[in-house]
Every structure is written in C-alpha cells, then in structure tokens.
Scaffold this motif. Structure first.
Motif, short mmCIF file in Angstrom:
data_model
loop_
_atom_site.label_atom_id
_atom_site.label_comp_id
_atom_site.label_asym_id
_atom_site.label_seq_id
_atom_site.Cartn_x
_atom_site.Cartn_y
_atom_site.Cartn_z
N GLY A 97 0.78 -1.41 0.35
CA GLY A 97 0.42 0.00 0.39
C GLY A 97 0.97 1.68 0.33
O GLY A 97 1.95 1.45 0.29
N GLU A 98 0.11 2.52 0.08
CA GLU A 98 1.18 3.71 -0.02
C GLU A 98 1.79 3.98 1.47
O GLU A 98 0.58 3.43 2.66
CB GLU A 98 -0.22 4.64 -0.28
N GLY A 99 2.66 4.26 1.25
CA GLY A 99 3.94 4.48 2.91
C GLY A 99 3.63 5.76 3.02
O GLY A 99 3.18 6.76 2.37
N LEU A 100 3.64 6.45 4.13
CA LEU A 100 4.24 7.55 4.98
C LEU A 100 5.40 6.81 5.95
O LEU A 100 5.28 6.17 6.82
CB LEU A 100 2.57 8.24 5.63
N VAL A 101 6.18 7.99 5.44
CA VAL A 101 7.49 7.69 7.21
C VAL A 101 6.77 9.49 8.14
O VAL A 101 6.28 9.85 7.84
CB VAL A 101 8.81 8.21 6.27
N ILE A 102 6.83 9.05 9.62
CA ILE A 102 6.34 9.63 10.22
C ILE A 102 8.30 9.61 10.91
O ILE A 102 8.74 9.12 11.66
CB ILE A 102 5.67 9.49 11.51
#
Length: 253
Positions: A97-102
């Motif tokens: 799926g679409e990734g997001l870095v925090i």
C-alpha cells in the motif's frame, strides 16, 4: 521506478544477543557432485563443466530475529474476543500500500512517541493519513543494528499512539528500532520501579483489543521521502507462526 530495500541482511553476527542469533550453513557445489554419484549417476555422465549445486541450510533463526512483521497472534491469543490471526492468515492486501514516514529521530532514548508527536509532525509537514496506508516510524536507531546494545536503545511507540494509528485505519505499521515499544530492558526496569502492572509491553498489547500488525528492525528509512511511495511487506507463509521474516521494500515511481 526505484526500489529501496528496507530489510536488514540475514546473516550470522557475533554481536547479536543470543535471542537474535542467526546461523546459516553454506554447502559448497562439490558436495552435490558426490550426492549425485551416490544416487547412481557415473561421473563420466556428468554434464561438461558441471560443478554440482550450492545449497544452504538455516540452522537457527527465530521469526523475530531479523526484519520481520508480527502477526496479531504475537500480541495475544485473542483479539477483541476472537482468535488472533497467525502470520499466514494476514490478508495480503494489508501488505502492499501507500507508504508514509513519520520522522521521530529527535526523540530521546526512553521517551515514548505520543499521539501529539505524530499529529504535530503531520501538521508541520502538511501530510495526511489515509486508511490502509503503511506507516513507517523513523527513529534513527537502526544505526545500532548489529551491535550488542541494539535492543537496549531508542524511543518506541506508546499504547495511545499505536491505538490512534489503528483508529485512523492503519493496519500495518513499522519501526526501525529493535522493537515497537520502548526498549525491553528499560520497560522491565520501570515496571518494577513503579509497580505499574499496565506499563510493560503496552503498545504491543493494544493488539488484545484492536487488530493490527507491526514491523520491527527496518533499515534505510533515511532513503525515503515522507510520502509518495508504495511499501511491500510480504511475510514468509509459516503456518501458525507469530511473525515471519519479510523482504520489505519501498517503491518510488
């Protein structure tokens, strides 16, 4: 398309603590030649320049020893009163799926990541969570990967922040520290000091009531933008297992 590897190499490392040790036996090509001869093929009928085949045996490797994804079964036998999923039961559509870095590299050792840390980062960087995203928590502690103290250092997720991500529709999340919670030795110490029976392993235990999976021991998150990429994290299909090693990659078009 660019593919970025977020998985650590699987190999023996003498500095790993005993519970992370990996041992792999590499068998040279020539051993197979003798096996084939014993099975009945004369040497004179071997193909020209045939060396035999190389082979390898994993002699020791826990499912949590390398870059891996934990199944709900790892946290508890039940999730919200129903049997927890083992690793082969995780839907594959959770795993891509679409990734997001925090980015939480500023957090000090033993300072837990709270909801306000995540929402503040998202607001500052004009980022938005969407259901079914794969969220990657960047702590910078992967620089200790392969050292004796890897499991003793770093920040980690609080129960509240873990539950908040699940409530936003996030099924899979990951971290580049040794574990998802604060370091295990620290949690043991603080639970005894405070006599707080709800302190130990608090983020993992969110999985007793809300279904989710997390990855541990990711690497190379510094190579990623905060958004604009896909993540693939397909675990080995080990029946009945609490986790499995995975080749986690980010894909940037």
């Amino acid at each position: 398309m660019v593919i970025i590897d977020l998985s650590k190499p699987i190999k023996y490392n003498k500095s790993d603590p005993w519970f992370m040790k990996v041992k792999i036996k590499h068998k040279p090509h020539k051993k197979a030649k003798w096996l084939i001869r014993i099975l009945g093929l004369p040497f004179k009928l071997f193909p020209k320049n045939f060396e035999g085949w190389a082979d390898d045996t994993i002699q020791k490797m826990g499912v949590h020893s390398t870059t891996h994804i934990d199944a709900p079964w790892h946290y508890s036998a039940t999730t919200n009163g129903k049997k927890s999923k083992t690793i082969e039961e995780i839907p594959l559509d959770w795993c891509f799926g679409e990734g997001l870095v925090i980015d939480m590299k500023h957090k000090e050792d033993f300072d837990p990541i709270m909801v306000e840390d995540i929402t503040g980062f998202l607001s500052k960087n004009q980022l938005m969570l969407k259901p079914d995203m794969i969220v990657l928590i960047k702590t910078g502690r992967d620089k200790f990967n392969g050292t004796r103290d890897f499991h003793k250092k770093g920040t980690g997720m609080s129960a509240e922040a873990t539950e908040w991500l699940i409530d936003q529709g996030i099924k899979v999340m990951g971290i580049n520290s040794w574990g998802w919670d604060l370091p295990l030795p620290y949690m043991l110490k603080k639970a005894k000091e405070t006599s707080n029976s709800e302190y130990f392993w608090e983020a993992h235990l969110v999985g007793q009531r809300k279904e989710y999976c997390h990855m541990e021991q990711l690497v190379n998150l510094d190579a990623l933008p905060y958004s604009g990429f896909k993540v693939a994290v397909f675990p080995l299909k080990i029946v009945g297992a609490s986790a499995a090693p995975a080749r986690v990659v980010a894909i940037i078009n």
